[in-house]
Design an enzyme around this catalytic site. Structure first.
Site, PDB file in Angstrom:
ATOM      1  N   THR A  30       0.849  -1.202   0.000  1.00  0.00           N
ATOM      2  CA  THR A  30       0.000   0.000   0.000  1.00  0.00           C
ATOM      3  C   THR A  30       0.878   1.243   0.000  1.00  0.00           C
ATOM      4  O   THR A  30       1.964   1.237   0.581  1.00  0.00           O
ATOM      5  CB  THR A  30      -0.887  -0.001   1.259  1.00  0.00           C
ATOM      6  N   GLU A  63      -0.255  -5.743   5.867  1.00  0.00           N
ATOM      7  CA  GLU A  63       1.061  -5.786   5.237  1.00  0.00           C
ATOM      8  C   GLU A  63       1.950  -6.811   5.932  1.00  0.00           C
ATOM      9  O   GLU A  63       2.664  -7.583   5.279  1.00  0.00           O
ATOM     10  CB  GLU A  63       1.698  -4.398   5.284  1.00  0.00           C
ATOM     11  N   THR A  85       4.374   4.737  -3.412  1.00  0.00           N
ATOM     12  CA  THR A  85       5.370   4.029  -4.215  1.00  0.00           C
ATOM     13  C   THR A  85       4.755   2.779  -4.826  1.00  0.00           C
ATOM     14  O   THR A  85       5.014   2.447  -5.996  1.00  0.00           O
ATOM     15  CB  THR A  85       6.596   3.660  -3.362  1.00  0.00           C
ATOM     16  N   GLY A 116       6.203  -0.732   0.009  1.00  0.00           N
ATOM     17  CA  GLY A 116       7.055   0.392   0.354  1.00  0.00           C
ATOM     18  C   GLY A 116       7.376   0.409   1.837  1.00  0.00           C
ATOM     19  O   GLY A 116       7.143  -0.564   2.557  1.00  0.00           O
TER      20      GLY A 116
END
Length: 212
Positions: free
Chosen positions: A28, A103, A31, A82
């Site tokens: 997420t 993540e 980048t 990122g």
């Protein structure tokens, strides 16, 4: 090179890790948005993706890239995401976009974790960027009092609710010399869902956009 150009170059460089037939874990942030654009150019190559946030899921679907659930896919070969900070040992602070728990789950489920950042995210010691901690809402004050004991100043990210329905405390003023130990200690606090330190499962590869 601007930060935005660094992000774009790092995202493009990550494409060399994408192999035909892969199910790719997608993180997420700004980048990663560049990575999703690059992935869209090869969407016929990949089987599907697993997304770490509703935001990334929207971007992927808008570009015609299939999104699957991690429970369906099992272990992933590759996760690309990122970071808000990266130290010389590839330990990370993540969670500026409030997606840290999902993540961390996808990173744990992936054989290779490729982190894409612009060069400004590289630091000698983690902690200048406030450390995000996802908490169960009723435990916000309890967790905040515990975090003060680590020498930081926890601030509630008011108005932000994670995709999991939880809240974020951002811990300011830390100098994180031992990310692995601090990750373990904060995760032990009752009411913490997870902390945005990625040290136990750090990045395998970090791309800054400076590579030729």
């Amino acid at each position: 090179m601007s930060n935005e150009e660094g992000k774009r170059r790092a995202a493009r460089a990550a494409m060399r890790f994408v192999e035909p037939g892969m199910i790719v874990g997608v993180g997420t942030g700004s980048t990663v948005a560049h990575f999703i654009d690059a992935l869209a150019e090869r969407r016929a190559d990949i089987e599907a993706t697993v997304s770490s946030s509703e935001q990334s899921t929207r971007l992927l679907k808008e570009r015609g890239i299939p999104v699957r659930e991690l429970n369906e896919t099992g272990e992933l070969a590759l996760y690309v995401d990122g970071a808000d900070e990266c130290d010389p040992h590839n330990c990370l602070i993540k969670g500026g976009g409030a997606a840290l728990t999902r993540e961390k789950i996808i990173a744990a489920a992936s054989r290779q974790f490729v982190c894409i950042i612009d060069p400004s995210k590289k630091v000698g010691v983690l902690g200048k960027f406030p450390l995000p901690v996802e908490v169960i809402p009723m435990a916000r004050s309890l967790v905040a009092r515990a975090l003060v004991k680590f020498g930081g100043n926890p601030v509630w990210r008011d108005g932000v609710v994670t995709d999991n329905g939880n809240w974020i405390l951002d811990v300011h003023g830390l100098r994180i010399a031992d990310p692995l130990a601090l990750e373990s200690e904060i995760n032990q606090i009752v009411g913490v869902v997870t902390v945005g330190l990625f040290a136990a499962r750090r990045a395998d590869v970090v791309l800054t956009g400076e590579e030729t």
